[in-house]
Motif scaffolding. Sequence first.
Motif, mmCIF file in Angstrom:
data_model
loop_
_atom_site.group_PDB
_atom_site.id
_atom_site.type_symbol
_atom_site.label_atom_id
_atom_site.label_comp_id
_atom_site.label_asym_id
_atom_site.label_seq_id
_atom_site.Cartn_x
_atom_site.Cartn_y
_atom_site.Cartn_z
ATOM 1 N N ILE A 194 1.991 8.748 3.121
ATOM 2 C CA ILE A 194 3.473 8.971 3.240
ATOM 3 C C ILE A 194 3.847 9.628 4.182
ATOM 4 C CG2 ILE A 194 5.339 9.965 1.602
ATOM 5 C CD1 ILE A 194 3.610 9.163 -0.781
ATOM 6 N N SER A 195 3.075 10.720 4.721
ATOM 7 C CA SER A 195 3.318 11.651 5.548
ATOM 8 C C SER A 195 3.762 11.191 7.084
ATOM 9 C CB SER A 195 2.472 12.858 5.737
ATOM 10 O OG SER A 195 2.438 13.501 4.206
ATOM 11 N N ALA A 196 2.600 9.975 7.189
ATOM 12 C CA ALA A 196 2.658 9.553 8.338
ATOM 13 C C ALA A 196 3.856 8.541 8.528
ATOM 14 C CB ALA A 196 1.529 8.457 8.331
ATOM 15 N N GLN A 197 4.628 8.167 7.380
ATOM 16 C CA GLN A 197 5.980 7.565 7.696
ATOM 17 C C GLN A 197 7.128 8.183 7.499
ATOM 18 O OE1 GLN A 197 5.495 4.109 7.679
ATOM 19 N NE2 GLN A 197 3.375 4.449 7.460
ATOM 20 N N HIS A 251 10.397 15.130 1.947
ATOM 21 C CA HIS A 251 9.173 15.445 2.184
ATOM 22 C C HIS A 251 8.530 16.640 1.571
ATOM 23 C CE1 HIS A 251 5.456 15.059 4.229
ATOM 24 N NE2 HIS A 251 5.428 16.035 4.753
ATOM 25 N N LYS A 252 9.655 17.569 1.514
ATOM 26 C CA LYS A 252 9.319 19.161 0.814
ATOM 27 C C LYS A 252 9.024 18.723 -0.530
ATOM 28 C CE LYS A 252 14.017 20.490 -0.405
ATOM 29 N NZ LYS A 252 14.999 21.436 -0.145
ATOM 30 N N ASP A 253 9.556 17.685 -1.316
ATOM 31 C CA ASP A 253 9.246 17.378 -2.668
ATOM 32 C C ASP A 253 8.214 16.545 -2.844
ATOM 33 O OD1 ASP A 253 11.588 18.860 -3.718
ATOM 34 O OD2 ASP A 253 12.979 17.158 -3.059
ATOM 35 N N VAL A 254 7.811 15.869 -1.884
ATOM 36 C CA VAL A 254 6.730 14.986 -1.902
ATOM 37 C C VAL A 254 5.532 15.769 -1.696
ATOM 38 C CG1 VAL A 254 5.076 13.426 -0.606
ATOM 39 C CG2 VAL A 254 7.692 13.042 -0.800
ATOM 40 N N LYS A 255 5.469 16.865 -0.825
ATOM 41 C CA LYS A 255 4.556 17.768 -0.686
ATOM 42 C C LYS A 255 4.332 18.568 -1.993
ATOM 43 C CE LYS A 255 2.743 21.127 2.681
ATOM 44 N NZ LYS A 255 3.071 21.914 4.012
ATOM 45 N N LYS A 256 5.250 18.931 -2.669
ATOM 46 C CA LYS A 256 5.298 19.837 -3.936
ATOM 47 C C LYS A 256 4.697 18.863 -5.079
ATOM 48 C CE LYS A 256 8.170 21.955 -7.376
ATOM 49 N NZ LYS A 256 9.719 22.362 -7.692
ATOM 50 N N ALA A 257 4.914 17.500 -5.167
ATOM 51 C CA ALA A 257 4.213 16.598 -6.221
ATOM 52 C C ALA A 257 2.810 16.514 -5.800
ATOM 53 C CB ALA A 257 4.959 15.370 -5.986
ATOM 54 N N TYR A 258 2.624 16.228 -4.334
ATOM 55 C CA TYR A 258 1.225 16.187 -3.890
ATOM 56 C C TYR A 258 0.437 17.466 -4.340
ATOM 57 C CZ TYR A 258 -2.554 17.049 -0.468
ATOM 58 O OH TYR A 258 -3.877 17.629 0.027
ATOM 59 N N ARG A 259 0.781 18.637 -4.204
ATOM 60 C CA ARG A 259 0.038 19.866 -4.506
ATOM 61 C C ARG A 259 -0.250 20.119 -5.880
ATOM 62 N NH1 ARG A 259 2.892 24.342 -0.387
ATOM 63 N NH2 ARG A 259 1.748 23.864 1.433
ATOM 64 N N GLN A 266 0.890 -1.237 -0.019
ATOM 65 C CA GLN A 266 0.164 0.016 -0.009
ATOM 66 C C GLN A 266 0.649 1.299 0.004
ATOM 67 O OE1 GLN A 266 -2.951 -0.077 -0.647
ATOM 68 N NE2 GLN A 266 -4.217 1.240 0.405
ATOM 69 N N LEU A 267 1.902 1.084 0.830
ATOM 70 C CA LEU A 267 2.766 2.482 0.737
ATOM 71 C C LEU A 267 3.623 2.733 -0.650
ATOM 72 C CD1 LEU A 267 3.998 4.800 2.482
ATOM 73 C CD2 LEU A 267 5.833 2.944 3.262
ATOM 74 N N GLU A 268 3.851 1.339 -0.995
ATOM 75 C CA GLU A 268 4.656 1.624 -2.436
ATOM 76 C C GLU A 268 3.732 2.184 -3.440
ATOM 77 O OE1 GLU A 268 5.667 -2.429 -3.022
ATOM 78 O OE2 GLU A 268 7.606 -2.580 -1.849
ATOM 79 N N ASN A 269 2.463 1.715 -3.443
ATOM 80 C CA ASN A 269 1.535 2.290 -4.363
ATOM 81 C C ASN A 269 1.071 3.874 -4.136
ATOM 82 O OD1 ASN A 269 0.951 -0.274 -5.733
ATOM 83 N ND2 ASN A 269 -0.467 -0.789 -4.254
ATOM 84 N N ALA A 270 1.298 4.163 -2.937
ATOM 85 C CA ALA A 270 0.969 5.515 -2.622
ATOM 86 C C ALA A 270 2.182 6.483 -3.217
ATOM 87 C CB ALA A 270 1.104 5.810 -0.797
ATOM 88 N N TYR A 271 3.562 5.834 -3.017
ATOM 89 C CA TYR A 271 4.647 6.807 -3.691
ATOM 90 C C TYR A 271 4.445 6.767 -5.112
ATOM 91 C CZ TYR A 271 7.329 6.140 0.795
ATOM 92 O OH TYR A 271 8.196 6.747 1.978
#
Length: 262
Positions: free
Chosen positions: A258-261, A212-220, A196-201
């Motif tokens: 992802i943020s929780a991890q 995490h800052k780049d994860v947040k950027k991709a999310y936005r 599930q986490l791999e799919n989230a990525y």
Amino acid sequence: MRIWGKVFGFALGFMAGRIIGAIIGLWLGHKFDQGMGIDFNAFNKQNDNERQNAFFKATFSVMGHITKASGRVTEDEIAFARGAMKRWGLNQNTTTIAQQAFNQGKQEFFDLDKQLRQLKSSCFGRHDLLQMFIEIQIQAAFADGELHPKERQILHKIARSLGISARELDFLLDRIVAGEQFHQGGAKTPQQAKTQLENAYKILGVTSNTEHKDVKKAYRKLMSQHHPDKLVAKGLPPELMEDAKQKAQDIQAAYELISAQK
């Protein structure tokens, strides 16, 4: 009644050419007032309706074309098309139109290039809308659980025609497959939680090593592209809003996991 164009036209014309100039200025001012009286809201609404109709027809005709690419339309692919019609809450009239477009797409004489040109013309400058279109087609291609080489070939052709790069298409393919598994899967065991986490990525197009800052950027960025209200404003038929909402919810859930991890 609009008169200011006539007033200014008359005054400027009189100063430039006395009586003759005033008459010409009055006529030009009248034409200006007529132009200002155009109902641009009605014009824009007509364009929105035309864009939505073009998107709707293209969605089902190309869907039919893709499902026939492997040689025959499977029961799973038919079920996907019917499920889409039901999920989108189509009334009897729009269901008939969708069925006719789907059957047209299955015919040997179906002109895919022409259909894509019409779609691209109707959605000019709306990349997010075109991306939503190809995402639906990818889901249709995967309806039977696999991607036939000819289906992949057509998807690449669609992507090129709509200005979507091969790299972007590969990203969409990975993200949509991961999204389907993420949406349906659970986390009852450690292995399921890992998957599930791999799919989230994959949904966000990042990896476990991404900061995490780049994860947040991709999310936005993805949330902006898939915001239902924005897509409808750009011409997405309102019937398809539920799909846009579901994609946005999956993106949100993937980001939270992802943020929780992190």
